[in-house]
Write a protein that holds these residues in place. Structure first.
Motif, PDB file in Angstrom:
ATOM      1  N   MET A 192       0.845  -1.203   0.000  1.00  0.00           N
ATOM      2  CA  MET A 192       0.000   0.000   0.000  1.00  0.00           C
ATOM      3  C   MET A 192       0.872   1.242   0.000  1.00  0.00           C
ATOM      4  O   MET A 192       1.878   1.311   0.720  1.00  0.00           O
ATOM      5  CB  MET A 192      -0.877   0.048   1.262  1.00  0.00           C
ATOM      6  N   GLU A 207      -2.959   5.234   0.379  1.00  0.00           N
ATOM      7  CA  GLU A 207      -3.872   4.088   0.458  1.00  0.00           C
ATOM      8  C   GLU A 207      -3.992   3.580   1.886  1.00  0.00           C
ATOM      9  O   GLU A 207      -5.095   3.233   2.348  1.00  0.00           O
ATOM     10  CB  GLU A 207      -3.379   2.967  -0.466  1.00  0.00           C
ATOM     11  N   GLN A 247      -9.774  -2.653  -1.232  1.00  0.00           N
ATOM     12  CA  GLN A 247      -9.653  -3.721  -2.225  1.00  0.00           C
ATOM     13  C   GLN A 247     -10.659  -3.532  -3.362  1.00  0.00           C
ATOM     14  O   GLN A 247     -10.358  -3.830  -4.520  1.00  0.00           O
ATOM     15  CB  GLN A 247      -9.825  -5.084  -1.546  1.00  0.00           C
ATOM     16  N   ARG A 266     -11.682  -0.596  -4.438  1.00  0.00           N
ATOM     17  CA  ARG A 266     -11.091   0.478  -5.259  1.00  0.00           C
ATOM     18  C   ARG A 266     -10.041  -0.097  -6.214  1.00  0.00           C
ATOM     19  O   ARG A 266      -9.989   0.259  -7.397  1.00  0.00           O
ATOM     20  CB  ARG A 266     -10.446   1.542  -4.361  1.00  0.00           C
ATOM     21  N   TRP A 267      -9.172  -0.951  -5.675  1.00  0.00           N
ATOM     22  CA  TRP A 267      -8.151  -1.575  -6.518  1.00  0.00           C
ATOM     23  C   TRP A 267      -8.797  -2.351  -7.657  1.00  0.00           C
ATOM     24  O   TRP A 267      -8.372  -2.283  -8.804  1.00  0.00           O
ATOM     25  CB  TRP A 267      -7.279  -2.517  -5.677  1.00  0.00           C
ATOM     26  N   SER A 295     -10.504  -0.151 -10.332  1.00  0.00           N
ATOM     27  CA  SER A 295      -9.516   0.629 -11.091  1.00  0.00           C
ATOM     28  C   SER A 295      -8.589  -0.251 -11.921  1.00  0.00           C
ATOM     29  O   SER A 295      -7.729   0.257 -12.643  1.00  0.00           O
ATOM     30  CB  SER A 295      -8.680   1.493 -10.143  1.00  0.00           C
ATOM     31  N   THR A 303      -6.171  -2.080 -10.794  1.00  0.00           N
ATOM     32  CA  THR A 303      -4.820  -1.862 -10.270  1.00  0.00           C
ATOM     33  C   THR A 303      -3.992  -3.140 -10.348  1.00  0.00           C
ATOM     34  O   THR A 303      -4.444  -4.210  -9.947  1.00  0.00           O
ATOM     35  CB  THR A 303      -4.896  -1.404  -8.798  1.00  0.00           C
ATOM     36  N   LEU A 313      -1.552  -4.948  -8.647  1.00  0.00           N
ATOM     37  CA  LEU A 313      -0.958  -4.946  -7.307  1.00  0.00           C
ATOM     38  C   LEU A 313       0.429  -5.582  -7.279  1.00  0.00           C
ATOM     39  O   LEU A 313       1.113  -5.511  -6.261  1.00  0.00           O
ATOM     40  CB  LEU A 313      -1.888  -5.680  -6.331  1.00  0.00           C
ATOM     41  N   ARG A 349       4.026   0.993  -8.962  1.00  0.00           N
ATOM     42  CA  ARG A 349       2.728   1.571  -9.287  1.00  0.00           C
ATOM     43  C   ARG A 349       2.450   2.803  -8.421  1.00  0.00           C
ATOM     44  O   ARG A 349       3.013   2.980  -7.353  1.00  0.00           O
ATOM     45  CB  ARG A 349       1.605   0.534  -9.103  1.00  0.00           C
ATOM     46  N   SER A 402      -0.539   5.347  -6.477  1.00  0.00           N
ATOM     47  CA  SER A 402      -1.720   5.144  -5.651  1.00  0.00           C
ATOM     48  C   SER A 402      -2.984   5.109  -6.505  1.00  0.00           C
ATOM     49  O   SER A 402      -3.091   5.808  -7.521  1.00  0.00           O
ATOM     50  CB  SER A 402      -1.828   6.276  -4.613  1.00  0.00           C
ATOM     51  N   VAL A 403      -3.930   4.277  -6.102  1.00  0.00           N
ATOM     52  CA  VAL A 403      -5.220   4.226  -6.784  1.00  0.00           C
ATOM     53  C   VAL A 403      -5.964   5.540  -6.503  1.00  0.00           C
ATOM     54  O   VAL A 403      -5.787   6.134  -5.418  1.00  0.00           O
ATOM     55  CB  VAL A 403      -6.022   2.999  -6.294  1.00  0.00           C
TER      56      VAL A 403
END
Length: 201
Positions: free
Chosen positions: A163, A167, A180, A182-183, A186, A188, A190, A195, A197-198
């Motif tokens: 994170m 996050e 999770q 949101r990830w 999006s 994301t 992981l 990477r 931030s979302v």
């Protein structure tokens, strides 16, 4: 009581193959923690492959309720930690010591590490990493729980999801499930070691 760690290592090898590197860290007053590295698909071309880092040693003792007066030497949850990242994009091998610190935290700090928890190492997980903490995810996906003889609890292999500080702060307010989600929405990656931030607004 049978030694748990050879059984744990056998389960890791069954699920992930042969480790291509391993390192051991010992902290004052704790048992030795090893971190094993498993690489897959790290050939040339655009496929960067995945590198998985798994702790070995955290499950030797059950995690004790920090409010208990005396720790039960037999009963209690047992776990190891697993981190998966894309190979080649960052010097992620430097995560070995932070991972060992997290794996030793039940012995050092009396923590019970469980899904939904945040673990913070207070420094980047590896040089230049945008992460200083991880979210503990649910076990049972990549590596099946290791059942032990009664009365011992099974060993669970808990995935760690890095994170960013934003996050981690958002998760403290809204919870692990919301982060999770949101990830997921999006898309994301992981496993991307660099990477961003979302979006959290």
């Amino acid at each position: 009581m049978a030694d748990v760690l050879p059984l744990v290592e056998a389960r890791l090898r069954t699920a992930l193959g042969e480790p291509d590197a391993r390192a051991a860290v010992t902290f004052l007053g704790t048992d030795r923690i090893e971190v094993l590295r498993f690489s897959e698909g790290t050939g040339g071309g655009t496929d960067k492959g995945i590198v998985r880092y798994a702790t070995l040693g955290m499950s030797a003792q059950p995690m004790a309720d920090p409010t208990a007066v005396v720790a039960d030497p037999v009963a209690g949850p047992r776990a190891e930690l697993v981190l998966s990242v894309r190979a080649g994009a960052a010097d992620t091998d430097k995560v070995l010591r932070p991972l060992a610190v997290l794996a030793a935290s039940p012995q050092v700090e009396g923590l019970v590490v469980a899904p939904g928890a945040s673990l913070d190492v207070g420094e980047p997980l590896w040089p230049g990493a945008p992460f200083t903490s991880v979210l503990v995810a649910e076990a049972g996906g990549l590596i099946e729980d290791l059942e032990l003889d009664a009365p011992l609890d099974p060993v669970r292999f808990l995935p760690l999801l890095p994170m960013t500080p934003n996050e981690a702060a958002w998760k403290r307010v809204h919870g692990a499930a919301a982060l999770q989600e949101r990830w997921l929405t999006s898309g994301t990656d992981l496993r991307d070691p660099s990477r961003t931030s979302v979006p959290l607004d």
